[in-house]
Design a protein around this motif. Sequence first.
Motif, PDB file in Angstrom:
ATOM      1  N   VAL A   6       4.146  12.473   0.714  1.00 20.26           N
ATOM      2  CA  VAL A   6       4.482  11.518  -0.239  1.00 20.26           C
ATOM      3  C   VAL A   6       5.920  10.975   0.112  1.00 20.26           C
ATOM      4  O   VAL A   6       6.106   9.753   0.185  1.00 20.26           O
ATOM      5  N   LEU A  24       2.048   1.735  -3.586  1.00 18.17           N
ATOM      6  CA  LEU A  24       1.062   1.972  -4.429  1.00 18.17           C
ATOM      7  C   LEU A  24       0.720   3.483  -4.223  1.00 18.17           C
ATOM      8  O   LEU A  24       0.565   4.086  -5.326  1.00 18.17           O
ATOM      9  N   ILE A  25       1.009   4.349  -3.048  1.00 18.66           N
ATOM     10  CA  ILE A  25       0.764   5.506  -3.060  1.00 18.66           C
ATOM     11  C   ILE A  25       1.879   6.331  -3.846  1.00 18.66           C
ATOM     12  O   ILE A  25       1.413   7.255  -4.526  1.00 18.66           O
ATOM     13  N   LYS A  26       3.079   5.828  -3.959  1.00 15.62           N
ATOM     14  CA  LYS A  26       4.036   6.373  -4.490  1.00 15.62           C
ATOM     15  C   LYS A  26       3.721   6.221  -6.125  1.00 15.62           C
ATOM     16  O   LYS A  26       3.999   7.185  -6.779  1.00 15.62           O
ATOM     17  N   VAL A  27       3.421   5.230  -6.474  1.00 16.91           N
ATOM     18  CA  VAL A  27       3.118   4.899  -7.953  1.00 16.91           C
ATOM     19  C   VAL A  27       2.035   5.732  -8.360  1.00 16.91           C
ATOM     20  O   VAL A  27       2.040   6.188  -9.392  1.00 16.91           O
ATOM     21  N   ILE A  28       0.892   5.971  -7.603  1.00 19.40           N
ATOM     22  CA  ILE A  28      -0.357   6.766  -8.026  1.00 19.40           C
ATOM     23  C   ILE A  28       0.339   8.285  -8.066  1.00 19.40           C
ATOM     24  O   ILE A  28      -0.251   9.086  -8.901  1.00 19.40           O
ATOM     25  N   THR A  29       1.261   8.576  -7.201  1.00 16.51           N
ATOM     26  CA  THR A  29       1.835  10.124  -7.161  1.00 16.51           C
ATOM     27  C   THR A  29       2.629  10.247  -8.419  1.00 16.51           C
ATOM     28  O   THR A  29       2.194  11.185  -9.130  1.00 16.51           O
ATOM     29  N   ARG A  37       8.205  -0.726 -15.603  1.00 15.90           N
ATOM     30  CA  ARG A  37       7.654   0.285 -14.772  1.00 15.90           C
ATOM     31  C   ARG A  37       8.608   1.368 -14.121  1.00 15.90           C
ATOM     32  O   ARG A  37       8.207   2.502 -14.356  1.00 15.90           O
ATOM     33  N   TRP A  45       1.019  -1.050   0.056  1.00 10.42           N
ATOM     34  CA  TRP A  45      -0.142   0.046  -0.063  1.00 10.42           C
ATOM     35  C   TRP A  45       0.855   1.305   0.053  1.00 10.42           C
ATOM     36  O   TRP A  45       0.403   2.259  -0.501  1.00 10.42           O
ATOM     37  N   SER A 101       9.369  10.899 -16.114  1.00 14.64           N
ATOM     38  CA  SER A 101       9.632  11.760 -15.067  1.00 14.64           C
ATOM     39  C   SER A 101      10.728  12.880 -15.437  1.00 14.64           C
ATOM     40  O   SER A 101      10.343  14.144 -15.143  1.00 14.64           O
ATOM     41  N   VAL A 154       2.280   8.745 -11.400  1.00 18.38           N
ATOM     42  CA  VAL A 154       1.172   8.742 -12.686  1.00 18.38           C
ATOM     43  C   VAL A 154       0.391  10.171 -12.716  1.00 18.38           C
ATOM     44  O   VAL A 154       0.279  10.536 -13.750  1.00 18.38           O
ATOM     45  N   ILE A 155      -0.062  10.590 -11.534  1.00 15.39           N
ATOM     46  CA  ILE A 155      -0.617  11.936 -11.385  1.00 15.39           C
ATOM     47  C   ILE A 155       0.228  12.970 -11.875  1.00 15.39           C
ATOM     48  O   ILE A 155       0.078  14.127 -12.720  1.00 15.39           O
TER      49      ILE A 155
END
Length: 489
Positions: free
Chosen positions: A298, A157-162, A243, A154, A251, A164-165
Motif C-alpha cells: 500500500v 482507491l487502493i489507499k481509500v480501501i486500506t 473524507r 485506481w 485513524s 476503510v479496512i
Amino acid sequence: MAKEENHSIDRSLKTRHISMIALGGSIGTGLFVASGSAISEAGPAGALIAYVAMGIMVYFLMTSLGEMATYMPVSGSFATYSTKYVDPALGFAMGWNYWFNWAITLAVDISTVSIVMKFWLPNVPGWVWSTVALILIFAVNALTVKAFGETEYWMALIKVITVVIFLVVGVAVIFGIMGGHATYLNNFTYKKAPFVGGIPMILSVFVVAGFSFQGTELIGITAGESETPEKSVPKAINQVFWRILLFYILSIFVIACIIPYTSPDLLGSSASDVKISPFTLVFRRAGLAGAASVMNAVILTSVISSANSGMYASTRMLYSLALEGYAPKTFSLTTKRGIPLMALIGTTVVGALTFVSSIAGPEIYMWLVAASGLTGFIAWLGIAISHLRFRRAFIRQGHRVEELRYHAKWFPFGPIFAFLLCLVVIIGQDIHSFATFNWEAIGISYISVPIFIVLYAYYKIKYHTHMIPLDEVDLTQPDFILKSRKQKK
C-alpha cells in the motif's frame, strides 16, 4: 472535448478523477506512518486537536481556491491568480516555487520507491527500482491527461480501501472482537495522556499535520483540464474535505486507542519504517498475517501515486509559467493529445538529476529536499492572499457574490484564518533551533523562505511591478467558460 483557445490542453478529467487525485494526494506516508509520531509527541488528544485545526484551515483554503478555480479554471492555478489579482512578481515566485517543490518531491518519491522495494528484494540495487518508477511515471504522463487521471483514480482507491479496512479492524480491536482483550479508551488516560507537552507540542504537530494535508491544492491545477470545472471542483472540494478529515481523525483515534503514546513503535516517520507503521501494528494486533507485507504494498502505491501527482503538477505549472512568459516558450508546446511534452521532459530531467545527487552528493540532496520543505505552505499563503484580493476586486468592479458559480463561505474569515495559521506553521517549523542558536539547522529548515523572497525580489526589481489596484484587476474569464455559459442559456 473542449479545448482552451490558444492553450492546446485537453479538458477530459471527470469529477471522479479530480476527487480522487486530491484525496490520493493527501493520503500517503503522512497518514500510514508519520501519524504515529504525532500521537507520540502531543498525546492522543493533542494530535487530534492539531489535525482538526489543520483540517479546518485546509477546508477554508480549498473553498478559497474553489471560488477562483470555478471562475477561472487554468493549469497555473494559484500562480496565475497571484499574477492577475495581486502582483506579477508574486505570480512569478509562486509558480517557480511550486514547480521546484514538486520536481524535488518527485526525486524524493522515486528514491523512496527503492527503499520500499528493499523490503521484498534487498539484493537488487535501489537505483534499478527508482529508474523503473521514473520511466513508468513519465510514460503515464506522456500518454493523455485521461490516462493520468485514471491511473491516479485506481491508486487512490487502493489507499481509500486500506483506510476503510483499517478503521473496521481497528474498532474490532478496541472492543476486543479481534486481537484479544479490549482497550476501549484506556490509552487516552495512560500516564500523561490525553495531552502530552501542552500547547508547544500541539503546535509542533501542526507542522506534521500540515505536511500530511499537502496535495489537496492539486484540485486547482486539475481544474485547468476538467470537463466541467464549475461542477467538478465544488463537488470535489466538499467530498475531499470530509473524507480526508474523517480518515485522518478516525485513524488517529483508532491508533491512539490501541497503541499507548509511549510506545517507541510510534516514532517512525518514513516509508522505511513500514514494519512499525501504526497501521501494520494494528493489523498485527488483530492477528492478520502478512500485515507488514500488505502495508508495504500500500505504501509503495502511495509513493508512486505521490510521484505521479508530482510529475503532473510540476509539468502543468511549468507549462503555465511558459504561457505567462515566466519560462522559455518551448515549455508551452503541447502534443496533439494535449500533453505539454517539453515541460514534462524538463521536469523529468530535473527530478532525475536530483535523484542522482542523492547517490553522488548526499549533502546537496539534503539541501535540495530542505529547500522544498516549506514551499507547500508558501503556496497556501498565496491562495489566501489571492482570494482576498479576488473577492475585493470582484465587488469593487460592480459584481455581486451571487454571480459566482461557487463562493467560499465565511469570507473574509476563511482566508485570513488560513493565512495566519500557515504563518504560525512556517515560523514554528523548527523553533527549537532558534532557542539553541543552531544556525545550520535553521538554514536547513527555513531555506525555502529566502529562496521565495529572492524569486519575488528578482522579478519585482527587474520589471518594476507593483500591487495591482482593485479597479484594474483583470477579471476576464477564459473564452471556453463564456461560450459554455452562453450555450446553457
